[in-house]
Scaffold this active site. Structure first.
Site: not given
Length: 338
Positions: A86-87
């Site tokens: 997850y960025k």
């Protein structure tokens, strides 16, 4: 060094991982998706998760709790914590969310990093990846490579369990820089990726190997055209010209009644005759031109033998025979095209 593809174009991604299945995974952004007209973000994320080994996607929110909730919402679509990253853009809120997610076993990429202090805070928060944007930094006149190098050194010096990702790749030189600096991972657009294995000298060497292999494995009869331009000795020069034009060749073989070669007439002969005798020569029979037996080769010989014969006799074409009869003509260009 891990290798990621940076894209949101589905066909490009499918083609990329088919051609380069050794890539580590895919990074993508909402901006990429918008650029390609994608409106069903969730559906696209699920589709991509089934195509690539590891998928890095955005988790956004105004608070740390919202970011965590968004990551969990996306996970509920059917994503795996082992294969999803997850960025999160770097900020105090983002780093709090990073710390919360990492403690629950999620993988996080803290990106949009432009300074060493931002990178340090992300490392301290437990980020799986820290992602400086090299191309964007260089656009603004900053020493992006120096920043990336400092980030790598910080990871190694302090022992953080974080990988530095080289992103915003614009050129092949960026990939060279990443390798030289020793980053842990890089994400590259497909346009740049396809150029990484190309080199002019490699192509020259490969073409030479392929050509030499053909010479040693392909028989003459397999390389000749299906066209077999022939005329008899009583054909006129004009008829030879028509024969060559119809067959798209620069020469025609002159044969006897049994199909055996007794001579060869070329476009070079035509130019020479017209120059010497004028246009009336087109009505001359080729049998009256003092034909000599052409250089011929059996169809079962290898192209290697034909190549040596062409060099030895200093000719551009060989008459190809089988059981004594003409079956075609081998031009020097045929050996290169086959």
């Amino acid at each position: 060094m891990e290798l990621y593809l940076d894209s949101a174009e589905i066909n490009e991604i499918k083609n990329g991982f088919e051609q380069a299945p050794f890539m580590t995974g895919l990074t993508t952004t909402p901006t990429f998706m918008a650029r390609h007209g994608i409106t069903d973000i969730d559906g696209t994320i699920v589709e991509l998760s089934k195509i690539v080994p590891i998928l890095q996607i955005e988790a956004l929110g105004d608070t740390a709790e919202e970011i965590v909730a968004e990551a969990k919402r996306q996970e509920a679509l059917g994503l795996s914590r082992e294969t999803t990253v997850y960025k999160i853009p770097v900020s105090l809120v983002g780093l709090k969310a990073c710390s919360m997610l990492v403690k629950e076993g999620f993988k996080v990429n803290v990106h949009l990093v432009y300074t060493l202090q931002q990178a340090y805070m992300a490392m301290q928060a437990g980020a799986t990846y820290v992602c400086p944007l090299v191309g964007r930094l260089q656009d603004q006149g900053h020493d992006a490579l120096g920043l990336v190098e400092q980030c790598v050194e910080a990871v190694e010096y302090y022992g953080y369990d974080t990988k530095i990702m080289f992103s915003s790749v614009r050129t092949m030189q960026h990939v060279r820089d990443a390798v030289s600096i020793g980053v842990h991972t890089i994400t590259v657009p497909w346009k740049i990726m396809t150029q990484l294995t190309e080199n002019h000298f490699t192509k020259i060497g490969t073409d030479q190997f392929v050509n030499d292999t053909r010479l040693m494995t392909v028989k003459v009869g397999e390389a000749i055209s299906t066209n077999n331009p022939t005329v008899t000795a009583d054909a006129t020069v004009a008829e030879c010209l028509v024969n060559m034009t119809t067959n798209a060749t620069g020469a025609t073989t002159v044969v006897d009644a049994n199909g055996a070669a007794i001579g060869i007439f070329t476009d070079g002969d035509l130019r020479r005759l017209v120059s010497e005798k004028g246009g009336d020569v087109v009505n001359t029979k080729v049998g009256d031109l003092g034909l000599t037996a052409p250089i011929s080769i059996d169809a079962n010989e290898l192209l290697f033998v034909a190549s040596n014969l062409i060099k030895e006799k200093k000719v551009d074409e060989l008459v190809v025979t089988q059981n004594g009869k003409v079956i075609g003509m081998l031009d020097v260009q045929d050996m290169m095209k086959f």
